[in-house]
Design an enzyme around this catalytic site. Structure first.
Site, PDB file in Angstrom:
ATOM      1  N   ASP B 157       2.896 -13.794  -1.077  1.00 55.35           N
ATOM      2  CA  ASP B 157       2.351 -12.452  -0.871  1.00 55.35           C
ATOM      3  C   ASP B 157       0.850 -12.587  -0.627  1.00 55.35           C
ATOM      4  O   ASP B 157       0.107 -12.900  -1.548  1.00 55.35           O
ATOM      5  CB  ASP B 157       2.596 -11.565  -2.098  1.00 55.35           C
ATOM      6  N   LYS B 221       3.720  -5.108   3.183  1.00 55.17           N
ATOM      7  CA  LYS B 221       3.711  -4.636   1.796  1.00 55.17           C
ATOM      8  C   LYS B 221       2.541  -3.692   1.605  1.00 55.17           C
ATOM      9  O   LYS B 221       1.449  -3.944   2.115  1.00 55.17           O
ATOM     10  CB  LYS B 221       3.608  -5.866   0.884  1.00 55.17           C
ATOM     11  N   LYS B 257       7.886  -3.792   1.708  1.00 54.82           N
ATOM     12  CA  LYS B 257       7.811  -3.835   0.257  1.00 54.82           C
ATOM     13  C   LYS B 257       6.766  -2.857  -0.261  1.00 54.82           C
ATOM     14  O   LYS B 257       5.575  -3.130  -0.179  1.00 54.82           O
ATOM     15  CB  LYS B 257       7.467  -5.258  -0.209  1.00 54.82           C
TER      16      LYS B 257
END
Lengths: 478, 321
Positions: B157, B221, B257
């Site tokens: 991430d 995300k 996400k």
């Protein structure tokens, strides 16, 4: 394998509403039978189930209701505005308290989805009563001179697409300004008005101030023609509106008409596409398109036509059609068999004239009156589906190349009620809006209503304004 | 099932990233976002009523999409092991509960996390690239990523350089993402975090989404969970529109996400409705949609127990970590 996320049915309970097997006319604070004892049935459009039997008013009943309203007018108009406001506030609060019951009732009687009656109709109904309650003691400051006077008895005829909301639009300003009312709801959707009669009693409204007479077009005609009615307000079809205008012509009655429409929803190439798609959907599929200000003509800039149509078709495929009492239903039933026949005939004509017809794959329930959301592409100004009001979930898609062409096409209609403009460019919104001949113009949104905002049309869409400060004028001697 | 982008962006938009100006022109040529309309749409989808079988399905799906996360300065191997155990067996009283998608930890905790979830199928994700600020040189960020990947991280991430983005230096952001993508190699999937709360406008979020996807993100995300505004229905809806449009244009599917602030099962189900009705059911799978959340899992489990037993059990019937 692709997963499946099917929403389980989530029906709103019918137990919150208690529909009596029969209803009378509401005259002078009492429910009474029609003089000749005639009745008619009201059915639920989604199931064809008979909901109740309702009295059918004849000329004698209309006369009785007008006389009751005339008698009540003297005292009601003499009340200080603040006193009238109290009643209106009380009605508004009762509507809020009973909103779930009224939402379910409206859905049963009309066929529109519960999410619309619950989230749009009922909050707006209460808001209209609150708003005009606020005006009742401030009429001196409304811009119509000091101490403007009420007109007298208002004869009001409303349609079946927003039964309770149209009642609120008519009754709230009439009462706030000191008039008394005889209202005729539509033949296919009389129940919420009769429940409203009960609310008037619950609020302790003096007898005769509001009278509700149920019946078909003959009762409406008798009401608008009654010599002792001072003001006629009508929302409905253009054909009936013209007839009423002829009846009223030459009398001293004041008249407002809110009639049909063929609203243009103009999407420029710099529009926020995803939101425009939502706006197109709410513009034409809100209340199954049975909205006089529906955006039933989509005018798309040619350069984005294909892209927008792809998005729109994908979006339509997610619409959920079915049981209007299910909280997840987006598209409910068409109000009546007659209306369904009219929509079907006009759509068939569109196809016969060469427009390209498209509907998402969608299963229609076997009972009730249903029409799948429908798009027509390759439509030109010469097609019937681009000119006649269909009053159903049918969207005609046309294209344009320049802003001038968009304006010319948007205005090229006998109607002039609503329009929408979609663009990220603020100056274009103002420039185009100034040239559109329509009573309501939304920008980057559609079908939004508010009691503070006046509503009404140009040309064959009628005259006069409802809502806002402007809405007071129709009920005052100015 | 469409495949994820490989290390080299394999879509038909190569010309767009030819230069700073072509990239800027492309991003600024994307359709605008009307904030009022976007939020209204998100709110209206939030009124969908999800009950009975649909709810049972949604709860299990949501559990399987959780990236169970601990990102604290005070993280210890013990804490990470506890998290791993919970990810593998979320409900000790009911072994039919699905595992979560992943555990998400800082890079130095990756080895511990790998050990903790070994054999369970739970992935290990690591917030590399100088998380959460991203204020470090590219060399430091890449070293961070390589360390995490070498330790066995299945997913990385990364945070983007919001400063560069807001300054209009899109090419710098693009280059950083592609470099990190390359450092992830073929073994780790890359989630690109925009920190939508700092990007501030919806237009920026749409541009960032496309920028991330052009640069080869496997997931986009919303946020780090470390700022005031994190995932919202509206910004997630917007990103779902972006992945939907990106696939339509390039054939490449990218995951989404939302992270931070999603605490209740009710909220999670609303997000699933957004996925279902915006991107579509191809995204209703933990390969394509995740929840970045830590406290969400317990509420999902309590709701699951309620469906199974008809009663609410209470917080002592789910584990604290």
């Amino acid at each position: 394998m692709a997963p499946v996320f099917e929403y389980a049915p989530a029906p709103e309970s019918r137990a919150v509403v208690d529909i009596a097997p029969s209803y009378g006319l509401f005259i002078d604070g009492e429910f009474t039978e029609a003089a000749d004892g005639k009745v008619f049935k009201t059915v639920s459009p989604s199931t064809e189930e008979v909901l109740s039997e309702v009295a059918e008013a004849g000329e004698a009943d209309v006369d009785r209701a007008v006389r009751a309203a005339r008698k009540a007018f003297e005292k009601w108009s003499a009340l200080p505005g603040a006193e009238r406001a109290k009643y209106l506030f009380r009605i508004a609060r009762i509507i809020q308290e009973r909103s779930r019951e009224l939402a379910v009732l409206e859905t049963l009687d009309n066929g529109k989805p519960i999410r619309e009656t619950r989230d749009a109709d009922l909050p707006l109904v209460a808001a209209h009563f609150f708003y005009y309650a606020g005006w009742a003691d401030k009429l001196d400051h409304a811009g119509y001179g000091a101490d403007p006077r009420p007109l007298g008895v208002a004869g009001q005829v409303i349609p079946w697409n927003f039964p309770l909301l149209m009642l609120a639009w008519k009754i709230a300003p009439a009462l706030a300004t000191g008039n008394t009312v005889v209202l005729k709801p539509a033949e296919t959707t009389p129940l919420s008005a009769l429940f409203f009669a009960d609310i008037c009693r619950q609020a302790g409204l003096p007898k005769g101030v509001v009278n509700i007479i149920t019946g078909d077009g003959r009762a409406g005609a008798a009401l608008t023609a009654h010599p002792d009615v001072n003001k006629v307000a009508f929302t409905g079809s253009t054909a009936v509106g013209k007839e009423i205008a002829r009846t009223v012509a030459g009398t001293r009655k004041k008249l407002t008409l809110e009639l049909g429409g063929k609203g243009a929803n103009i999407v420029f190439d710099d529009a926020p596409i995803d939101q425009a798609v939502e706006g197109i959907v709410s513009g034409i599929f809100f209340n199954q398109g049975q909205v006089c200000c529906a955006g039933s003509r989509l005018l798309v800039q040619e350069s984005i036509h294909d892209e927008l149509l792809d998005s729109l078709k994908r979006r339509l495929s997610t619409l959920r059609l079915g049981d209007p009492l299910d909280k997840n239903t987006d598209i409910g039933a068409i109000n009546s068999a007659e209306q369904l026949a009219r929509i079907t005939a006009l759509a068939d004509q569109g196809e016969a004239e060469g427009a390209e017809r498209w509907s998402p794959a969608c299963e229609l329930p076997s009972t009730g009156y249903w029409f799948a959301p429908t798009l027509f592409t390759n439509v030109t100004q010469a097609h019937t589906v681009a000119r006649d009001e269909i009053f159903g979930p049918v969207l005609s898609v046309l294209t344009f190349r320049t802003p001038d062409e968009a304006v010319a096409k948007a205005n090229n209609t006998p109607y002039g009620l609503s329009a929408g403009i979609w663009t990220e460019k603020g100056s274009r919104i103002l420039a185009v809006a100034n040239k559109l001949r329509a009573g309501v113009i939304w920008s980057n949104t559609f079908n939004k209503f508010d009691p503070t905002s006046p509503f009404g049309g140009y040309k064959e869409s009628g005259f006069g304004r409802e809502g806002g400060r402007h809405g007071l004028e129709a009920y005052l001697d100015v | 099932m469409p495949t994820t982008a490989s290390a080299a962006p394999a879509h038909g938009l190569a010309d767009v990233t030819a230069s700073d100006s072509t990239l800027r022109r492309f991003l600024h040529g994307l359709p605008g976002v009307d904030a009022v309309g976007l939020e209204a749409r998100a709110a209206s989808l939030g009124t969908r009523s999800i009950k009975t079988t649909a709810k049972a399905y949604a709860l299990d799906l949501a559990i399987s999409m959780v990236d169970l996360t601990t990102l604290e300065g005070a993280d210890t191997p013990g804490k990470v092991r506890a998290l791993g155990a919970k990810a593998a067996h979320p409900d000790p009283t009911d072994r039919t509960a699905p595992t979560t998608a992943a555990v998400c930890v800082y890079p130095d905790m990756v080895p511990t996390a790998k050990e903790a979830v070994a054999g369970s199928g739970v992935k290990v994700a690591s917030v590399a690239t100088a998380f959460p600020a991203g204020r470090a040189s590219l060399a430091v960020k890449l070293a961070d990523v390589r360390e995490a990947v070498a330790a066995g991280a299945d997913e990385v991430d990364m945070v983007i350089d919001r400063g560069a983005f807001l300054a209009g230096n899109y090419m710098k952001v693009y280059d950083e993402i592609t470099a990190v993508r390359e450092a992830c190699g073929t073994s780790a999937r890359l989630k690109v975090i925009f920190e939508t709360g700092e990007l501030s406008t919806y237009d920026n979020i749409r541009r960032a989404s496309w920028l991330g996807m052009l640069a080869g993100a496997d997931f986009i995300k919303t946020s780090t969970g470390k700022v005031a505004v994190n995932a919202t229905p509206a910004n997630t809806l917007l990103m779902l529109e972006a992945v939907r449009d990106f696939r339509a244009q390039t054939g490449v599917q990218v995951g989404v996400k939302p992270a931070g602030g999603i605490r209740t099962a009710k909220d999670a189900i609303k997000f699933l409705v957004l996925v279902n009705e915006t991107a579509g059911e191809d995204w209703l799978d933990n390969h394509w949609f995740r929840f970045g959340a830590s406290s969400l899992l317990n509420d999902l489990l309590m709701q699951r127990q309620k469906l199974a037993t008809g009663r609410y059990s209470g917080p002592d019937y789910v584990t604290v970590d």
